[in-house]
Design a protein around this motif. Structure first.
Motif, PDB file in Angstrom:
ATOM      1  N   THR A   1      56.537 -12.417   0.358  1.00 31.78           N
ATOM      2  CA  THR A   1      55.722 -11.261   0.734  1.00 31.78           C
ATOM      3  C   THR A   1      54.430 -11.689   1.415  1.00 31.78           C
ATOM      4  OG1 THR A   1      56.660  -9.961  -1.074  1.00 31.78           O
ATOM      5  CG2 THR A   1      54.546  -9.231  -0.182  1.00 31.78           C
ATOM      6  N   LEU A   2      53.756 -12.718   0.885  1.00 33.58           N
ATOM      7  CA  LEU A   2      52.508 -13.162   1.492  1.00 33.58           C
ATOM      8  C   LEU A   2      52.732 -13.678   2.904  1.00 33.58           C
ATOM      9  CD1 LEU A   2      49.510 -13.794   1.414  1.00 33.58           C
ATOM     10  CD2 LEU A   2      50.057 -15.991   0.343  1.00 33.58           C
ATOM     11  N   SER A   3      53.719 -14.523   3.104  1.00 34.27           N
ATOM     12  CA  SER A   3      53.956 -15.069   4.440  1.00 34.27           C
ATOM     13  C   SER A   3      54.344 -13.964   5.423  1.00 34.27           C
ATOM     14  CB  SER A   3      55.035 -16.152   4.394  1.00 34.27           C
ATOM     15  OG  SER A   3      56.223 -15.691   3.797  1.00 34.27           O
ATOM     16  N   SER A   4      55.096 -12.964   4.962  1.00 37.66           N
ATOM     17  CA  SER A   4      55.470 -11.850   5.817  1.00 37.66           C
ATOM     18  C   SER A   4      54.261 -10.980   6.155  1.00 37.66           C
ATOM     19  CB  SER A   4      56.545 -10.993   5.141  1.00 37.66           C
ATOM     20  OG  SER A   4      57.733 -11.721   4.987  1.00 37.66           O
ATOM     21  N   ALA A   5      53.377 -10.797   5.180  1.00 41.31           N
ATOM     22  CA  ALA A   5      52.164 -10.017   5.434  1.00 41.31           C
ATOM     23  C   ALA A   5      51.267 -10.735   6.441  1.00 41.31           C
ATOM     24  CB  ALA A   5      51.416  -9.777   4.126  1.00 41.31           C
ATOM     25  N   ILE A   6      51.123 -12.044   6.295  1.00 39.85           N
ATOM     26  CA  ILE A   6      50.307 -12.802   7.247  1.00 39.85           C
ATOM     27  C   ILE A   6      50.899 -12.693   8.643  1.00 39.85           C
ATOM     28  CG2 ILE A   6      49.537 -15.121   7.904  1.00 39.85           C
ATOM     29  CD1 ILE A   6      49.455 -15.770   4.871  1.00 39.85           C
ATOM     30  N   ALA A   7      52.227 -12.831   8.757  1.00 36.99           N
ATOM     31  CA  ALA A   7      52.879 -12.692  10.062  1.00 36.99           C
ATOM     32  C   ALA A   7      52.645 -11.305  10.645  1.00 36.99           C
ATOM     33  CB  ALA A   7      54.373 -12.973   9.931  1.00 36.99           C
ATOM     34  N   SER A   8      52.680 -10.276   9.799  1.00 38.15           N
ATOM     35  CA  SER A   8      52.449  -8.905  10.261  1.00 38.15           C
ATOM     36  C   SER A   8      51.052  -8.748  10.844  1.00 38.15           C
ATOM     37  CB  SER A   8      52.643  -7.922   9.103  1.00 38.15           C
ATOM     38  OG  SER A   8      53.954  -7.958   8.601  1.00 38.15           O
TER      39      SER A   8
ATOM     40  N   LEU B   1      49.101 -11.180  12.005  1.00 43.19           N
ATOM     41  CA  LEU B   1      49.024 -11.958  13.243  1.00 43.19           C
ATOM     42  C   LEU B   1      49.625 -11.175  14.406  1.00 43.19           C
ATOM     43  CD1 LEU B   1      50.018 -15.538  11.984  1.00 43.19           C
ATOM     44  CD2 LEU B   1      47.755 -14.803  12.749  1.00 43.19           C
ATOM     45  N   ALA B   2      50.736 -10.497  14.161  1.00 39.63           N
ATOM     46  CA  ALA B   2      51.380  -9.698  15.202  1.00 39.63           C
ATOM     47  C   ALA B   2      50.488  -8.544  15.654  1.00 39.63           C
ATOM     48  CB  ALA B   2      52.714  -9.155  14.692  1.00 39.63           C
ATOM     49  N   GLN B   3      49.619  -8.095  14.765  1.00 39.68           N
ATOM     50  CA  GLN B   3      48.709  -7.005  15.089  1.00 39.68           C
ATOM     51  C   GLN B   3      47.425  -7.491  15.750  1.00 39.68           C
ATOM     52  OE1 GLN B   3      48.238  -4.261  11.695  1.00 39.68           O
ATOM     53  NE2 GLN B   3      50.237  -4.945  10.985  1.00 39.68           N
ATOM     54  N   GLY B   4      47.335  -8.793  16.014  1.00 37.69           N
ATOM     55  CA  GLY B   4      46.205  -9.319  16.754  1.00 37.69           C
ATOM     56  C   GLY B   4      45.097  -9.926  15.927  1.00 37.69           C
ATOM     57  N   LYS B   5      45.283 -10.030  14.611  1.00 34.94           N
ATOM     58  CA  LYS B   5      44.265 -10.665  13.779  1.00 34.94           C
ATOM     59  C   LYS B   5      44.273 -12.174  14.016  1.00 34.94           C
ATOM     60  CE  LYS B   5      43.610  -6.761  11.438  1.00 34.94           C
ATOM     61  NZ  LYS B   5      42.348  -5.977  11.478  1.00 34.94           N
ATOM     62  N   ASN B   6      43.092 -12.804  13.861  1.00 37.10           N
ATOM     63  CA  ASN B   6      43.096 -14.259  13.898  1.00 37.10           C
ATOM     64  C   ASN B   6      43.623 -14.795  12.575  1.00 37.10           C
ATOM     65  OD1 ASN B   6      40.924 -14.607  11.966  1.00 37.10           O
ATOM     66  ND2 ASN B   6      39.444 -14.224  13.584  1.00 37.10           N
ATOM     67  N   LEU B   7      43.820 -16.101  12.480  1.00 38.57           N
ATOM     68  CA  LEU B   7      44.508 -16.666  11.323  1.00 38.57           C
ATOM     69  C   LEU B   7      43.773 -16.385  10.021  1.00 38.57           C
ATOM     70  CD1 LEU B   7      46.825 -18.288  10.159  1.00 38.57           C
ATOM     71  CD2 LEU B   7      45.536 -20.381  10.635  1.00 38.57           C
ATOM     72  N   GLU B   8      42.465 -16.604   9.980  1.00 37.22           N
ATOM     73  CA  GLU B   8      41.726 -16.388   8.739  1.00 37.22           C
ATOM     74  C   GLU B   8      41.746 -14.923   8.332  1.00 37.22           C
ATOM     75  OE1 GLU B   8      37.884 -18.264   8.421  1.00 37.22           O
ATOM     76  OE2 GLU B   8      38.550 -19.981   9.605  1.00 37.22           O
ATOM     77  N   GLU B   9      41.617 -14.018   9.295  1.00 31.09           N
ATOM     78  CA  GLU B   9      41.700 -12.593   8.991  1.00 31.09           C
ATOM     79  C   GLU B   9      43.080 -12.238   8.454  1.00 31.09           C
ATOM     80  OE1 GLU B   9      38.693 -10.657  12.351  1.00 31.09           O
ATOM     81  OE2 GLU B   9      40.799 -11.038  12.851  1.00 31.09           O
ATOM     82  N   ALA B  10      44.124 -12.781   9.090  1.00 32.61           N
ATOM     83  CA  ALA B  10      45.488 -12.475   8.671  1.00 32.61           C
ATOM     84  C   ALA B  10      45.751 -12.972   7.256  1.00 32.61           C
ATOM     85  CB  ALA B  10      46.485 -13.103   9.642  1.00 32.61           C
ATOM     86  N   VAL B  11      45.248 -14.167   6.928  1.00 30.55           N
ATOM     87  CA  VAL B  11      45.418 -14.694   5.568  1.00 30.55           C
ATOM     88  C   VAL B  11      44.646 -13.836   4.570  1.00 30.55           C
ATOM     89  CG1 VAL B  11      44.928 -16.642   4.034  1.00 30.55           C
ATOM     90  CG2 VAL B  11      45.871 -17.060   6.322  1.00 30.55           C
ATOM     91  N   ARG B  12      43.426 -13.488   4.909  1.00 27.53           N
ATOM     92  CA  ARG B  12      42.602 -12.683   3.995  1.00 27.53           C
ATOM     93  C   ARG B  12      43.254 -11.318   3.731  1.00 27.53           C
ATOM     94  NH1 ARG B  12      38.378 -13.456   6.417  1.00 27.53           N
ATOM     95  NH2 ARG B  12      37.542 -15.115   5.077  1.00 27.53           N
ATOM     96  N   GLU B  13      43.708 -10.656   4.792  1.00 26.92           N
ATOM     97  CA  GLU B  13      44.303  -9.331   4.616  1.00 26.92           C
ATOM     98  C   GLU B  13      45.685  -9.419   3.976  1.00 26.92           C
ATOM     99  OE1 GLU B  13      43.901  -6.473   7.718  1.00 26.92           O
ATOM    100  OE2 GLU B  13      42.069  -7.385   8.500  1.00 26.92           O
ATOM    101  N   GLY B  14      46.414 -10.499   4.262  1.00 27.31           N
ATOM    102  CA  GLY B  14      47.696 -10.703   3.609  1.00 27.31           C
ATOM    103  C   GLY B  14      47.539 -10.897   2.110  1.00 27.31           C
ATOM    104  N   ARG B  15      46.536 -11.671   1.713  1.00 27.42           N
ATOM    105  CA  ARG B  15      46.274 -11.882   0.290  1.00 27.42           C
ATOM    106  C   ARG B  15      45.879 -10.571  -0.392  1.00 27.42           C
ATOM    107  NH1 ARG B  15      42.494 -14.291  -1.584  1.00 27.42           N
ATOM    108  NH2 ARG B  15      43.328 -15.649  -3.228  1.00 27.42           N
ATOM    109  N   GLU B  16      45.113  -9.737   0.297  1.00 29.31           N
ATOM    110  CA  GLU B  16      44.700  -8.457  -0.279  1.00 29.31           C
ATOM    111  C   GLU B  16      45.904  -7.535  -0.465  1.00 29.31           C
ATOM    112  OE1 GLU B  16      42.031  -5.556  -1.818  1.00 29.31           O
ATOM    113  OE2 GLU B  16      41.983  -7.742  -1.611  1.00 29.31           O
ATOM    114  N   TYR B  17      46.801  -7.534   0.521  1.00 33.46           N
ATOM    115  CA  TYR B  17      48.019  -6.727   0.386  1.00 33.46           C
ATOM    116  C   TYR B  17      48.832  -7.183  -0.831  1.00 33.46           C
ATOM    117  CZ  TYR B  17      52.844  -5.260   1.214  1.00 33.46           C
ATOM    118  OH  TYR B  17      54.107  -4.754   1.061  1.00 33.46           O
ATOM    119  N   VAL B  18      49.004  -8.490  -0.996  1.00 35.02           N
ATOM    120  CA  VAL B  18      49.772  -9.013  -2.137  1.00 35.02           C
ATOM    121  C   VAL B  18      49.069  -8.691  -3.445  1.00 35.02           C
ATOM    122  CG1 VAL B  18      50.553 -11.136  -3.271  1.00 35.02           C
ATOM    123  CG2 VAL B  18      50.939 -10.814  -0.824  1.00 35.02           C
TER     124      VAL B  18
END
Length: 280
Positions: free
Chosen positions: A220-227, A229-246
Motif C-alpha cells: 500500500t505504501l509503495s502504491s501510494a507513493i507511486a500515485s 509521483l504520478a500526480q506531480g509530487k516530488n519524491l519527498e512530498e510523495a513519501v510524506r503523503e504516502g505515509r500519511e495515507y497509510v
C-alpha cells in the motif's frame, strides 16, 4: 454550441502478484490507486493462495504471458508511474527489466517483496542478485522493510543508524533513492529513512499504531507513493503523503474484523467508509 471535452485518467501500472485474500499485492495496489483518484492497470506475475492466516501456495505466471501483459498495457495505456511488487523468479526479473528499460521518464517504485506479513517466503533467493543487477538501476525508489534490507545487504538492521547505513549501501545498486521502512523497530515511534543520490538523508517519523490489521502495508505504501509521483509530487512530498495515507488507513482499519488472522488496512477510509459488522 456543444463542445466535446475529453478527460484523461492519471494512469498507474502495478506489476506484482495476486493475493486471493484481497489485502496485499495487486489487490492492495489497485485499491490504493482508486482511493487516491487514479486509474490502475495490472500485470500479474504470480497467483497466490492465501488468506489472513498465511500463504498456502504460489503459482508463477509463465514468462511469455507476463511479457504479453506488459506489451498490451504499455502499447495502449502508457502509465504516469509504475509500482513493482513480487518478482519471485529470475525469468520474470529479466522480462520486466527488459520491457521497462525504454521508460526513462516514467517514475518506477519497487517494493522488493520477499516475505509476507505472516512470515511466508515469497521469492526465491537466487532472484535477489538479479534484482540488484537488472532492476534496481531502473528504479526511482526502492522501498525495503528491515527484513528485506537485511536480506539485500546481509547485516542486521536494529536502529536508525543501521537504517541509514543499509540505505546508503543499497543505493550502490543504482536506484535514485531508497526508503528503508522501520515499522518493525522496537518502541512507540516509527522511523522511515529516505536516502537519495548525492548523500541527502531524510528521516520521517510518527507514532506507532497498535493494530493486527497490517497485512499489505508495504504494498500500500509503495502504491501510494507511486500515485503521488504520478500526480506531480516530488519524491519527498510523495513519501510524506504516502505515509500519511497509510497511517490513516491503519488507524481507521484497526477495529475492522476481516478474517481469523492479520487483516488488511482500510484502503477506503476516505471517501468511502467500509461497513462494520457487529457479530451477535
Amino acid at each position: 454550441m456543444e463542445m466535446n471535452t475529453q478527460y484523461q485518467y492519471i494512469k498507474l501500472l502495478t506489476i506484482a502478484g495476486s493475493d486471493s485474500g484481497g489485502g496485499a499485492g495487486i489487490q492492495a495496489d489497485l485499491k490504493t490507486f482508486s482511493a487516491l483518484g487514479c486509474y490502475g492497470m495490472s500485470v500479474i506475475t504470480a497467483v497466490t493462495s492465501q488468506n489472513t492466516c498465511g500463504v498456502r501456495n504460489i503459482l508463477g505466471v509463465q514468462g511469455n504471458h507476463v511479457a504479453s501483459q506488459l506489451d498490451a498495457v504499455l502499447e495502449d495505456l502508457p502509465p504516469r508511474a509504475i509500482k513493482i511488487g513480487m518478482l519471485h523468479r529470475p525469468e520474470i526479473v529479466e522480462i520486466v527489466s527488459e520491457k521497462l528499460q525504454a521508460l526513462n521518464e516514467t517514475p518506477i517504485v519497487f517494493d522488493p517483496v520477499m516475505v509476507s506479513t505472516s512470515g511466508d517466503p515469497l521469492i526465491t533467493l537466487e532472484t535477489v542478485e538479479l534484482l540488484k543487477e537488472k532492476l534496481f538501476p531502473l528504479c526511482d525508489l526502492v522501498t525495503p522493510n528491515l527484513d528485506e534490507a537485511e536480506t539485500l545487504e546481509g547485516f542486521p538492521v536494529r536502529n536508525k543508524k543501521d537504517m541509514e547505513e543499509v540505505g546508503k549501501r543499497i543505493l550502490h545498486y543504482g536506484s535514485k533513492a531508497v526508503l528503508v521502512k522501520g515499522g518493525h523497530l522496537e518502541g512507540n515511534q516509527v522511523f522511515d529513512v529516505l536516502c537519495q543520490r548525492g548523500g541527502k538523508i531524510t528521516i520521517f517519523k510518527g507514532e506507532k499504531i497498535s493494530t493486527s490489521n497490517s497485512h499489505g502495508t508495504g504494498c500500500t505504501l509503495s502504491s501510494a507513493i507511486a500515485s503521488f509521483l504520478a500526480q506531480g509530487k516530488n519524491l519527498e512530498e510523495a513519501v510524506r503523503e504516502g505515509r500519511e495515507y497509510v497511517r490513516n488507513a491503519l488507524e481507521s482499519g484497526k477495529e475492522i474484523r476481516t478474517g481469523k488472522g492479520k487483516g488488511p488496512l482500510n484502503h477506503f477510509f476516505s471517501p468511502i467508509e467500509m461497513k462494520k459488522v457487529t457479530e451477535s
